[in-house]
Design an enzyme around this catalytic site. Structure first.
Site, PDB file in Angstrom:
ATOM      1  N   GLN A 131      -4.570  -5.377   6.931  1.00  0.00           N
ATOM      2  CA  GLN A 131      -5.624  -6.272   6.421  1.00  0.00           C
ATOM      3  C   GLN A 131      -5.559  -7.635   7.088  1.00  0.00           C
ATOM      4  O   GLN A 131      -6.432  -8.471   6.842  1.00  0.00           O
ATOM      5  CB  GLN A 131      -5.461  -6.456   4.891  1.00  0.00           C
ATOM      6  N   ASP A 141       3.173  -4.675   7.938  1.00  0.00           N
ATOM      7  CA  ASP A 141       1.930  -3.917   7.847  1.00  0.00           C
ATOM      8  C   ASP A 141       0.772  -4.912   7.944  1.00  0.00           C
ATOM      9  O   ASP A 141       0.460  -5.622   6.986  1.00  0.00           O
ATOM     10  CB  ASP A 141       1.903  -3.157   6.505  1.00  0.00           C
ATOM     11  N   HIS A 173       0.878  -1.177   0.000  1.00  0.00           N
ATOM     12  CA  HIS A 173       0.000   0.000   0.000  1.00  0.00           C
ATOM     13  C   HIS A 173       0.914   1.226   0.000  1.00  0.00           C
ATOM     14  O   HIS A 173       2.033   1.170   0.530  1.00  0.00           O
ATOM     15  CB  HIS A 173      -0.822  -0.060   1.288  1.00  0.00           C
ATOM     16  N   LYS A 183     -10.564  -0.647  10.142  1.00  0.00           N
ATOM     17  CA  LYS A 183     -10.785  -1.874   9.351  1.00  0.00           C
ATOM     18  C   LYS A 183     -11.142  -3.046  10.267  1.00  0.00           C
ATOM     19  O   LYS A 183     -11.574  -4.084   9.812  1.00  0.00           O
ATOM     20  CB  LYS A 183      -9.523  -2.218   8.552  1.00  0.00           C
ATOM     21  N   CYS A 190      -4.656   2.319  -3.664  1.00  0.00           N
ATOM     22  CA  CYS A 190      -3.402   2.851  -3.078  1.00  0.00           C
ATOM     23  C   CYS A 190      -2.246   1.889  -3.327  1.00  0.00           C
ATOM     24  O   CYS A 190      -1.363   1.741  -2.462  1.00  0.00           O
ATOM     25  CB  CYS A 190      -3.552   3.151  -1.585  1.00  0.00           C
TER      26      CYS A 190
HETATM   27  C1  LIG Z   1      -2.469  -2.966   3.588  1.00  0.00           C
HETATM   28  C2  LIG Z   1      -2.787  -1.587   4.055  1.00  0.00           C
HETATM   29  N1  LIG Z   1      -1.855  -0.856   4.643  1.00  0.00           N
HETATM   30  C3  LIG Z   1      -2.090   0.378   5.097  1.00  0.00           C
HETATM   31  C4  LIG Z   1      -3.321   0.956   4.940  1.00  0.00           C
HETATM   32  C5  LIG Z   1      -3.530   2.345   5.446  1.00  0.00           C
HETATM   33  O1  LIG Z   1      -4.504   2.377   6.440  1.00  0.00           O
HETATM   34  P1  LIG Z   1      -4.876   3.815   7.066  1.00  0.00           P
HETATM   35  O2  LIG Z   1      -5.314   4.653   5.907  1.00  0.00           O
HETATM   36  O3  LIG Z   1      -5.968   3.541   8.018  1.00  0.00           O
HETATM   37  O4  LIG Z   1      -3.637   4.320   7.689  1.00  0.00           O
HETATM   38  C6  LIG Z   1      -4.331   0.251   4.292  1.00  0.00           C
HETATM   39  C7  LIG Z   1      -5.650   0.864   4.042  1.00  0.00           C
HETATM   40  O5  LIG Z   1      -6.282   0.621   3.039  1.00  0.00           O
HETATM   41  C8  LIG Z   1      -4.063  -1.053   3.859  1.00  0.00           C
HETATM   42  O6  LIG Z   1      -5.003  -1.784   3.257  1.00  0.00           O
END
Ligand SMILES: Cc1ncc(COP(=O)(O)O)c(C=O)c1O
Length: 417
Positions: A213, A210, A131, A236, A374
């Site tokens: 998900q 990270d 992401h 999420k 993203c």
């Molecule tokens: C894999 C992953 N990392 C990071 C994020 C970023 O999350 P946030 O916008 O809540 O910081 C997302 C959000 O879609 C994501 O799916």
């Protein structure tokens, strides 16, 4: 994530849908099939009530007041820290930093640990399925101090090319930072295997995972995984927006300088010099998201009562059903691996653009995400600018998927030749 739910367990899982007020609403006059949980999950009544109660009852700022409301709210806030630690298998609640979201957690590591420990020419390895939240913070650091970013390639079937990772490792590698579950493909990366092979190469290479998900799709134990840092985001996980978590091994957190300065993170301030509290307080400058933390605590109680393993098994059933149903629609290309995959299905159609299809789906009451998710570099690799992504939550059912398939067929009638 193997196993099957018994009919009773299935019926119980189905009943949880009633806990989510939004899911009984209509969208464009149709019952809503909410298939955008990967973007942000709907909230159960328990979370909404907990946040309302936090403001209705003894609300006050925390860590400051000597009066009862402040003391009670502080205790509840800190209890959530312990709950989060327990939920992800951290050794201690002192390893849990509350952030605004996953993005802020990664930026915190880049700017605090990265600036203090990396120098020009040092290498950070990320993956091709990250992401933007796990790409851009490292690019900012590259622009600031001259680190080098290397990328683990993604295979055409949506898995990471782990043989290439071994070739990317070098004496200059200082950090490997990668996603546990891909938000665009659903790929569940073999985190333990990756950590073991990186550590076997050089145990001083730090690992950031990270888990945005991943924590929503099944049980996670950060201590067993062996990550140095692990981030996720509350919204999420059926919790509120504005709250995320950065887990870090305690001695590592203690060695890191503050990320932001302000109230609540200091021991003593003079105009000449300031000393800081220990972790995690050192990283939580200013008034935190008190109500949101209490909401996150309610969300964790909620999913923990259902059981992350039950959620994972139910999602696998839905994934199998979804893949089967979508494979039957002519002209669709499905992305992502055949195995080790969470409840996320990304696809394109040879008869229509994802955003046009998503607009038709909206008219059918189906909420999906269309776009690059993203993950623009990943889209580039597949030679596309967007996919449609259907992502499941604990409340998703077969009828949602049927509504999606009907909507896609309608889109094909409208948009196709
Ligand atoms: C894999 C992953 N990392 C990071 C994020 C970023 O999350 P946030 O916008 O809540 O910081 C997302 C959000 O879609 C994501 O799916």
């Amino acid at each position: 994530m193997a196993g099957k739910l018994s009919p009773i367990q299935q019926a119980t899982m189905a009943s949880f849908r009633n806990d989510f007020p939004v899911l009984s609403k209509t969208m464009n006059g149709k019952p809503v099939a909410f298939l955008d949980t990967g973007s942000s999950a709907q909230k159960p009544r328990a979370v909404i009530d907990a946040m309302k109660a936090a403001m209705d009852t003894e609300y006050a700022n925390i860590h400051r007041g000597l009066y009862q409301f402040s003391q009670v709210t502080t205790a509840k806030f800190e209890a959530v820290r312990a709950k989060v630690a327990d939920f992800i298998g951290a050794v201690s609640e002192k390893e849990i930093i509350f952030t605004r979201n996953a993005t802020e957690g990664i930026n915190l590591v880049a700017q605090s640990w990265g600036r203090a420990n990396l120098k020009a020419g040092d290498e950070v390895i990320i993956s091709g399925m990250e992401h933007h939240a796990n790409i851009v913070p490292w690019q900012l650091l590259r622009d600031q101090i001259g680190i080098v970013i290397k990328v683990i390639p993604v295979l055409q079937d949506g898995r990471l090319d782990l043989e290439s990772l071994e070739k990317l490792l070098s004496s200059k590698t200082k950090l490997v930072s990668f996603v546990h579950v891909s938000n665009a493909l659903g790929t569940i990366n073999p985190v333990s295997t990756i950590i073991k092979s990186v550590s076997a190469y050089n145990r001083n290479i730090r690992i950031l995972v990270d888990g945005s998900q991943a924590v929503v799709h099944g049980a996670v134990n950060v201590s067993a995984l062996g990550a140095d840092w692990y981030v996720f985001t509350g919204h999420k996980l059926y919790g509120p927006t504005g709250i995320g978590v950065l887990y870090g091994r305690y001695e590592l957190l203690q060695s890191m300088p503050p990320y932001q300065g302000g109230g609540d993170m200091i021991e003593r301030v003079t105009f000449e010099k300031t000393t800081y509290k220990d972790a995690p307080a050192r990283f939580e400058a200013g008034t935190p998201a008190i109500v949101e933390v209490l909401g996150l605590g309610a969300a964790i109680d909620y999913v923990a009562a259902i059981g992350m393993d039950n959620i994972a098994v139910r999602e696998q059933e839905l994934l199998a059903y979804g893949l089967e149903q979508l494979s039957g629609v002519p002209g669709l290309t499905l992305y992502g691996p055949a195995e080790n995959r969470a409840g996320i299905i990304s696809f394109t159609a040879d008869w229509g653009h994802p955003s046009d299809i998503a607009m038709v789906l909206d008219q059918c009451g189906v909420a999906v995400r269309s776009g690059h998710h993203c993950c623009q570099p990943l889209m580039d690799q597949f030679g596309i600018d967007a996919t449609i992504r259907a992502s499941f939550g604990l409340y998703t059912n077969e009828a949602d998927i049927d509504q999606l398939v009907q909507g896609i067929k309608k889109a094909r009638d409208l948009l196709g030749e």
